[in-house]
Scaffold this motif. Structure first.
Motif, PDB file in Angstrom:
ATOM      1  N   VAL A  14      50.157  42.507  39.204  1.00 53.35           N
ATOM      2  CA  VAL A  14      51.072  43.620  38.949  1.00 53.35           C
ATOM      3  C   VAL A  14      50.330  44.932  38.679  1.00 53.35           C
ATOM      4  N   VAL A  15      49.127  44.840  38.095  1.00 53.91           N
ATOM      5  CA  VAL A  15      48.376  46.079  37.819  1.00 53.91           C
ATOM      6  C   VAL A  15      47.915  46.708  39.132  1.00 53.91           C
ATOM      7  N   GLY A  16      47.366  45.888  40.034  1.00 54.33           N
ATOM      8  CA  GLY A  16      46.934  46.407  41.329  1.00 54.33           C
ATOM      9  C   GLY A  16      48.105  46.890  42.169  1.00 54.33           C
ATOM     10  N   VAL A  33      43.215  44.316  48.447  1.00 61.60           N
ATOM     11  CA  VAL A  33      42.358  43.174  48.766  1.00 61.60           C
ATOM     12  C   VAL A  33      42.557  42.113  47.686  1.00 61.60           C
ATOM     13  N   ASP A  34      42.777  40.865  48.086  1.00 60.70           N
ATOM     14  CA  ASP A  34      42.851  39.806  47.069  1.00 60.70           C
ATOM     15  C   ASP A  34      42.244  38.525  47.614  1.00 60.70           C
ATOM     16  N   HIS A  35      41.507  37.819  46.764  1.00 59.29           N
ATOM     17  CA  HIS A  35      40.856  36.600  47.257  1.00 59.29           C
ATOM     18  C   HIS A  35      41.807  35.408  47.332  1.00 59.29           C
ATOM     19  N   ALA A  36      43.005  35.546  46.767  1.00 62.52           N
ATOM     20  CA  ALA A  36      44.006  34.480  46.913  1.00 62.52           C
ATOM     21  C   ALA A  36      44.823  34.724  48.190  1.00 62.52           C
ATOM     22  N   ALA A  42      48.073  35.974  36.654  1.00 65.72           N
ATOM     23  CA  ALA A  42      48.870  36.139  35.428  1.00 65.72           C
ATOM     24  C   ALA A  42      50.238  36.750  35.726  1.00 65.72           C
ATOM     25  N   SER A  43      50.309  37.544  36.789  1.00 70.45           N
ATOM     26  CA  SER A  43      51.533  38.290  37.072  1.00 70.45           C
ATOM     27  C   SER A  43      52.722  37.427  37.480  1.00 70.45           C
ATOM     28  N   VAL A  44      52.477  36.149  37.805  1.00 72.04           N
ATOM     29  CA  VAL A  44      53.622  35.248  38.029  1.00 72.04           C
ATOM     30  C   VAL A  44      53.702  34.162  36.950  1.00 72.04           C
ATOM     31  N   GLN A  45      52.740  34.150  36.042  1.00 68.93           N
ATOM     32  CA  GLN A  45      52.669  33.052  35.064  1.00 68.93           C
ATOM     33  C   GLN A  45      53.366  33.412  33.752  1.00 68.93           C
ATOM     34  N   ASN A  46      53.901  34.621  33.663  1.00 64.75           N
ATOM     35  CA  ASN A  46      54.290  35.170  32.359  1.00 64.75           C
ATOM     36  C   ASN A  46      55.788  35.066  32.095  1.00 64.75           C
ATOM     37  N   PHE A  47      56.235  35.725  31.031  1.00 70.86           N
ATOM     38  CA  PHE A  47      57.650  35.721  30.630  1.00 70.86           C
ATOM     39  C   PHE A  47      58.493  36.751  31.398  1.00 70.86           C
ATOM     40  N   GLY A  48      57.857  37.669  32.092  1.00 72.41           N
ATOM     41  CA  GLY A  48      58.608  38.728  32.771  1.00 72.41           C
ATOM     42  C   GLY A  48      59.259  39.694  31.805  1.00 72.41           C
ATOM     43  N   HIS A  49      58.640  39.847  30.650  1.00 68.30           N
ATOM     44  CA  HIS A  49      59.273  40.629  29.595  1.00 68.30           C
ATOM     45  C   HIS A  49      58.568  41.973  29.419  1.00 68.30           C
ATOM     46  N   ALA A  50      59.265  43.061  29.708  1.00 69.13           N
ATOM     47  CA  ALA A  50      58.729  44.395  29.412  1.00 69.13           C
ATOM     48  C   ALA A  50      59.148  44.711  27.980  1.00 69.13           C
ATOM     49  N   ALA A 167      37.548  38.339  49.313  1.00 71.54           N
ATOM     50  CA  ALA A 167      37.007  38.632  47.981  1.00 71.54           C
ATOM     51  C   ALA A 167      36.179  39.910  48.009  1.00 71.54           C
ATOM     52  N   ALA A 168      36.402  40.791  47.054  1.00 71.88           N
ATOM     53  CA  ALA A 168      35.516  41.947  46.901  1.00 71.88           C
ATOM     54  C   ALA A 168      34.270  41.464  46.168  1.00 71.88           C
ATOM     55  N   THR A 169      33.119  41.932  46.621  1.00 69.31           N
ATOM     56  CA  THR A 169      31.874  41.423  46.037  1.00 69.31           C
ATOM     57  C   THR A 169      31.050  42.504  45.358  1.00 69.31           C
ATOM     58  N   VAL A 192      41.257  43.286  38.703  1.00 64.74           N
ATOM     59  CA  VAL A 192      41.107  41.834  38.916  1.00 64.74           C
ATOM     60  C   VAL A 192      41.310  41.047  37.631  1.00 64.74           C
ATOM     61  N   ASN A 193      41.898  41.693  36.606  1.00 67.80           N
ATOM     62  CA  ASN A 193      42.217  41.002  35.359  1.00 67.80           C
ATOM     63  C   ASN A 193      40.935  40.433  34.729  1.00 67.80           C
ATOM     64  N   HIS A 194      40.985  39.210  34.194  1.00 69.05           N
ATOM     65  CA  HIS A 194      39.810  38.641  33.496  1.00 69.05           C
ATOM     66  C   HIS A 194      38.617  38.431  34.407  1.00 69.05           C
ATOM     67  N   THR A 351      45.111  42.356  26.926  1.00 66.40           N
ATOM     68  CA  THR A 351      45.949  41.498  26.094  1.00 66.40           C
ATOM     69  C   THR A 351      47.226  41.212  26.887  1.00 66.40           C
ATOM     70  N   GLY A 352      48.141  40.427  26.331  1.00 60.26           N
ATOM     71  CA  GLY A 352      49.269  39.954  27.144  1.00 60.26           C
ATOM     72  C   GLY A 352      50.405  40.934  27.298  1.00 60.26           C
ATOM     73  N   ILE A 353      50.093  42.164  27.753  1.00 62.22           N
ATOM     74  CA  ILE A 353      51.146  43.182  27.879  1.00 62.22           C
ATOM     75  C   ILE A 353      51.121  43.877  29.246  1.00 62.22           C
ATOM     76  N   GLY A 354      50.560  43.203  30.247  1.00 63.35           N
ATOM     77  CA  GLY A 354      50.419  43.851  31.557  1.00 63.35           C
ATOM     78  C   GLY A 354      51.732  44.078  32.285  1.00 63.35           C
ATOM     79  N   MET A 355      52.717  43.211  32.064  1.00 63.10           N
ATOM     80  CA  MET A 355      54.021  43.440  32.700  1.00 63.10           C
ATOM     81  C   MET A 355      54.679  44.675  32.075  1.00 63.10           C
ATOM     82  N   THR A 356      54.488  44.836  30.795  1.00 65.59           N
ATOM     83  CA  THR A 356      55.108  45.935  30.056  1.00 65.59           C
ATOM     84  C   THR A 356      54.471  47.280  30.417  1.00 65.59           C
ATOM     85  N   THR A 357      53.143  47.285  30.584  1.00 67.72           N
ATOM     86  CA  THR A 357      52.418  48.559  30.652  1.00 67.72           C
ATOM     87  C   THR A 357      51.965  48.955  32.051  1.00 67.72           C
TER      88      THR A 357
HETATM   89  C1  LIG Z   1      51.700  32.940  29.969  1.00 69.97           C
HETATM   90  C2  LIG Z   1      51.673  34.447  30.008  1.00 69.97           C
HETATM   91  C3  LIG Z   1      52.725  35.159  29.444  1.00 69.97           C
HETATM   92  C4  LIG Z   1      52.717  36.557  29.482  1.00 69.97           C
HETATM   93  N1  LIG Z   1      53.835  37.248  29.080  1.00 69.97           N
HETATM   94  C5  LIG Z   1      53.879  38.588  29.245  1.00 69.97           C
HETATM   95  C6  LIG Z   1      55.060  39.310  28.959  1.00 69.97           C
HETATM   96  O1  LIG Z   1      56.096  38.746  28.617  1.00 69.97           O
HETATM   97  N2  LIG Z   1      55.034  40.664  29.028  1.00 69.97           N
HETATM   98  C7  LIG Z   1      53.920  41.320  29.436  1.00 69.97           C
HETATM   99  O2  LIG Z   1      53.925  42.536  29.458  1.00 69.97           O
HETATM  100  N3  LIG Z   1      52.806  40.662  29.812  1.00 69.97           N
HETATM  101  C8  LIG Z   1      52.756  39.312  29.727  1.00 69.97           C
HETATM  102  N4  LIG Z   1      51.640  38.637  30.088  1.00 69.97           N
HETATM  103  C9  LIG Z   1      50.459  39.389  30.542  1.00 69.97           C
HETATM  104  C10 LIG Z   1      50.594  39.822  31.993  1.00 69.97           C
HETATM  105  O3  LIG Z   1      51.054  38.737  32.777  1.00 69.97           O
HETATM  106  C11 LIG Z   1      49.212  40.301  32.469  1.00 69.97           C
HETATM  107  O4  LIG Z   1      48.734  41.289  31.569  1.00 69.97           O
HETATM  108  C12 LIG Z   1      49.309  40.904  33.862  1.00 69.97           C
HETATM  109  O5  LIG Z   1      49.977  40.048  34.747  1.00 69.97           O
HETATM  110  C13 LIG Z   1      47.914  41.233  34.366  1.00 69.97           C
HETATM  111  O6  LIG Z   1      48.065  41.701  35.693  1.00 69.97           O
HETATM  112  P1  LIG Z   1      46.812  41.854  36.634  1.00 69.97           P
HETATM  113  O7  LIG Z   1      47.300  42.425  37.896  1.00 69.97           O
HETATM  114  O8  LIG Z   1      45.734  42.559  35.884  1.00 69.97           O
HETATM  115  O9  LIG Z   1      46.255  40.357  36.807  1.00 69.97           O
HETATM  116  P2  LIG Z   1      46.601  39.181  37.830  1.00 69.97           P
HETATM  117  O10 LIG Z   1      48.040  39.038  38.056  1.00 69.97           O
HETATM  118  O11 LIG Z   1      45.870  37.996  37.296  1.00 69.97           O
HETATM  119  O12 LIG Z   1      45.959  39.663  39.191  1.00 69.97           O
HETATM  120  C14 LIG Z   1      44.567  39.778  39.380  1.00 69.97           C
HETATM  121  C15 LIG Z   1      44.293  39.488  40.856  1.00 69.97           C
HETATM  122  O13 LIG Z   1      42.927  39.767  41.143  1.00 69.97           O
HETATM  123  C16 LIG Z   1      42.506  38.847  42.153  1.00 69.97           C
HETATM  124  N5  LIG Z   1      41.030  38.839  42.172  1.00 69.97           N
HETATM  125  C17 LIG Z   1      40.198  38.478  41.165  1.00 69.97           C
HETATM  126  N6  LIG Z   1      38.915  38.687  41.545  1.00 69.97           N
HETATM  127  C18 LIG Z   1      38.955  39.174  42.815  1.00 69.97           C
HETATM  128  C19 LIG Z   1      37.950  39.584  43.727  1.00 69.97           C
HETATM  129  N7  LIG Z   1      36.639  39.573  43.427  1.00 69.97           N
HETATM  130  N8  LIG Z   1      38.332  40.004  44.953  1.00 69.97           N
HETATM  131  C20 LIG Z   1      39.641  40.029  45.285  1.00 69.97           C
HETATM  132  N9  LIG Z   1      40.630  39.669  44.432  1.00 69.97           N
HETATM  133  C21 LIG Z   1      40.289  39.261  43.217  1.00 69.97           C
HETATM  134  C22 LIG Z   1      43.174  37.545  41.738  1.00 69.97           C
HETATM  135  O14 LIG Z   1      43.289  36.668  42.836  1.00 69.97           O
HETATM  136  C23 LIG Z   1      44.533  38.036  41.246  1.00 69.97           C
HETATM  137  O15 LIG Z   1      45.511  37.986  42.261  1.00 69.97           O
HETATM  138  C24 LIG Z   1      51.612  37.243  30.054  1.00 69.97           C
HETATM  139  C25 LIG Z   1      50.570  36.517  30.623  1.00 69.97           C
HETATM  140  C26 LIG Z   1      50.600  35.120  30.621  1.00 69.97           C
HETATM  141  C27 LIG Z   1      49.486  34.375  31.262  1.00 69.97           C
END
Ligand SMILES: Cc1cc2nc3c(=O)[nH]c(=O)nc-3n(C[C@H](O)[C@H](O)[C@H](O)COP(=O)(O)OP(=O)(O)OC[C@H]3O[C@@H](n4cnc5c(N)ncnc54)[C@H](O)[C@@H]3O)c2cc1C
Length: 381
Positions: A14-16, A33-36, A42-50, A167-169, A192-194, A351-357
């Protein structure tokens, strides 16, 4: 592949996607670009809560700024989003004291205090121990399974190029090296999150970044009425930064620590978000590690089910799915924003607020990178 874009985004969470959206809205050429092979982080694993109102500082501003973009994108990309607000139940006097202090601080537009009867009229929960509650009308929710994938599909259909299974390298000014060749980029956003610890370990180590893994469930329960909104509990009051400085929070934290040491050990956050199909997402617990263990204890699920039965007064919960969600975590920070290479920007929510922010954060980072002025939507508010 060798192509040139105004903006290359690495990471289709969701951040990208929010960065791609804001860049695309400004008429820039964009690649993601995404390696998946799909949105699966995380963006599909969460509560969907802003959970807008429970934030503070920069996160609160990003959350408020992101509100109209979520609604606009839901219309454009055709996914479910609801202006449902958030309810919070207080089951102890010290929890209600926090709600009173929060209402006093934020005012009625953001926080509506509810007495016991009002709360029980709104929510299908058991009346045991309920002292009162609050309603946060500005909060939003989306279906996390469909929202980010729908945004990716809509962007792809609107002219943004997606490079899946790529994958970006490494990065140099103007060049993104990938497992399929080079992309030329005016500006690059690394979202790329964590996994930022695999591309730029020095920043991850500096900030103490870890992977935080959580127990999550999707389930149905025989409730007397549908749950009308996401539901917070007393455990939420010791978790979000918006409550942090309220004097009564220390009492809640001390009582929970004394009465539920096992739950504190699991780092329990008892919350619920209803989904459009009638199921409820339930969570969660927290374990922080640099590399996540693949093994998830049953204890966390048992606690989630026991506490849900007690809160909702049901003796049966039908679990449809269990999963281990993972998000990025760093002590004492909410964002990692750096420019390690000229015109290459790291944007990580720590931290776990990426959907919100994400929506407001991405808009700010596009503007900070010199790629345009205030978004038309924000400008008209
Ligand atoms: C169980 C759970 C509950 C949550 N509940 C909430 C909530 O209710 N409200 C809220 O605001 N937030 C919540 N969050 C947090 C929120 O989901 C995350 O902060 C947010 O989804 C992070 O988004 P992202 O795009 O950074 O990461 P991701 O969605 O993880 O996306 C990162 C992407 O980078 C790709 N990637 C990684 N390395 C590379 C590379 N080298 N080259 C190419 N691609 C790469 C990965 O494949 C992935 O698709 C929750 C998270 C979890 C896990």
């Amino acid at each position: 592949m060798t192509s040139t874009y105004d903006v290359v985004v690495v990471g289709a969470g969701v951040v990208g996607l929010a960065h791609a959206y804001h860049a695309h809205q400004r008429g820039l050429t964009v690649a993601v670009v995404d390696h998946a092979d799909r949105v699966a982080g995380a963006s599909v694993q969460n509560f969907g809560h802003a959970c807008i109102t429970a934030q503070s500082g920069a996160a609160l501003q990003y959350a408020i700024d992101g509100h109209p973009h979520w609604l606009e994108l839901a219309r454009k990309a055709d996914f479910w989003a609801a202006e449902s607000g958030t309810h919070c139940v207080a089951r102890h006097e010290d929890e209600f004291a926090v709600l009173e202090q929060f209402a006093e601080l934020r005012g009625e537009e953001q926080v509506q205090l509810l007495d016991r009867t009002e709360l029980l009229n709104r929510l299908p929960i058991a009346d045991t121990d309920v002292v009162g509650g609050m309603y946060l009308p500005l909060d939003l929710q989306v279906d996390p399974r469909t929202a980010a994938p729908a945004i990716a599909r809509w962007l792809e259909g609107s002219g943004v190029d997606f490079y899946w299974r790529t994958a970006a390298t490494s990065f140099t000014p103007g060049v993104v090296r990938t497992s399929r060749g080079e992309l030329h980029a005016g500006t690059t956003f690394v979202t790329v999150n964590h996994d930022i610890d695999r591309l730029f370990p020095e920043y991850a180590e500096r900030d103490g970044l870890t992977r935080c893994r959580l127990h999550m469930l999707r389930a149905t329960m025989p409730l007397r009425a549908p749950l009308p909104s996401p539901l917070f509990t007393g455990w939420s009051l010791v978790r979000y930064s918006g409550f942090e400085n309220l004097p009564a929070v220390a009492d809640v934290a001390a009582r929970l620590q004394a009465d539920y040491p096992g739950y504190v050990e699991l780092d329990l956050h008892q919350m619920y978000t209803p989904q459009p199909d009638g199921s409820i997402l339930m969570g969660d617990t927290h374990v922080r590690e640099i590399t996540t263990s693949p093994f998830q204890s049953e204890d966390g699920f048992e606690v989630l089910l026991t506490e849900a039965k007690s809160l909702f007064g049901v003796d049966r919960i039908d679990v449809a799915e269990r999963w281990q969600g993972t998000y990025c975590s760093a002590p004492g920070s909410e964002f990692l924003l750096e420019q390690p290479v000229d015109r290459v920007h790291i944007v990580t929510v720590t931290t776990g607020i990426g959907m919100t922010t994400s929506m407001g954060l991405a808009e700010a980072s596009i503007i900070d990178a010199g790629l345009g002025d205030t978004h038309p939507l924000t400008a008209t508010r």
